[in-house]
Design a protein around this motif. Structure first.
Motif, PDB file in Angstrom:
ATOM      1  N   THR A  79     -12.626   5.409 -10.300  1.00 52.27           N
ATOM      2  CA  THR A  79     -11.288   5.002 -10.713  1.00 52.27           C
ATOM      3  C   THR A  79     -10.958   5.835 -11.934  1.00 52.27           C
ATOM      4  N   THR A 113      -3.531   4.550 -12.296  1.00 51.26           N
ATOM      5  CA  THR A 113      -4.914   4.789 -11.894  1.00 51.26           C
ATOM      6  C   THR A 113      -4.980   5.060 -10.399  1.00 51.26           C
ATOM      7  N   SER A 161      -8.024   5.064  -7.460  1.00 49.43           N
ATOM      8  CA  SER A 161      -9.413   4.731  -7.149  1.00 49.43           C
ATOM      9  C   SER A 161      -9.773   5.287  -5.782  1.00 49.43           C
ATOM     10  N   ASP A 211      -8.454   3.275  -3.107  1.00 46.71           N
ATOM     11  CA  ASP A 211      -7.045   3.473  -2.739  1.00 46.71           C
ATOM     12  C   ASP A 211      -6.921   4.520  -1.635  1.00 46.71           C
TER      13      ASP A 211
END
Length: 158
Positions: free
Chosen positions: A17, A25, A27, A30
């Motif tokens: 992250t 952010t 990660s 994601d």
């Protein structure tokens, strides 16, 4: 750092992250379910890194058409990344790894030699992740110029 710490096809990519150029952010979670090209570069706004970033920018549409997301990671602070992205028209995430923990986890941080001097630093590298988070391709000590074209060939993208 030795080659044994480098990632290889089939390895599970380390989770991360990081802060992007806009202060948000991103990660690895994601990005799950996508094929992701994660490229590590030493410093924003330097000649080689600019060449490489613009190469990715210019090929972004064709990578997207082939199902790839591109993410750049460097030890630069988010503010420097934002300036770099704005100046060069970069529309993909540039992530800040100021403590180089992610670069280390990916095998992209280690001993470098430059002009007869040995030091620790970021090793220009690209790791391609599959939708399941495993490594499809890992390339280390890549050249800034011509790397995107070589990567396209290595991924059989024509």
């Amino acid at each position: 750092m030795t080659d044994q710490h480098r990632l290889a096809p089939g390895d599970t990519a380390p989770a991360f992250t990081l802060t992007d150029q806009d202060g948000g952010t991103v990660s690895s979670s994601d990005l799950a379910g996508q094929r992701v090209i994660v490229y590590f570069y030493p410093a924003a706004a330097t000649p080689g890194c600019t060449t490489q970033a613009c190469d990715f920018r210019d090929n972004l549409g064709s990578f997207a058409a082939e199902g790839f997301t591109v993410v750049g990671i460097s030890p630069d602070a988010p503010a420097k990344l934002k300036s770099f992205a704005e100046k060069e028209g970069l529309t993909f995430p540039l992530l800040s790894d100021e403590d180089h923990a992610v670069a280390e986890a990916y095998g992209a941080w280690g001993e470098k030699k430059n002009y007869g001097r040995t030091y620790e630093g970021l090793i220009r590298s690209t790791v391609v992740l599959g939708p399941d988070g495993t490594v499809e391709l890992a390339q280390y000590n890549v050249r800034a110029t011509g790397h995107v074209a070589k990567l396209r060939r290595d991924l059989s993208l024509g």
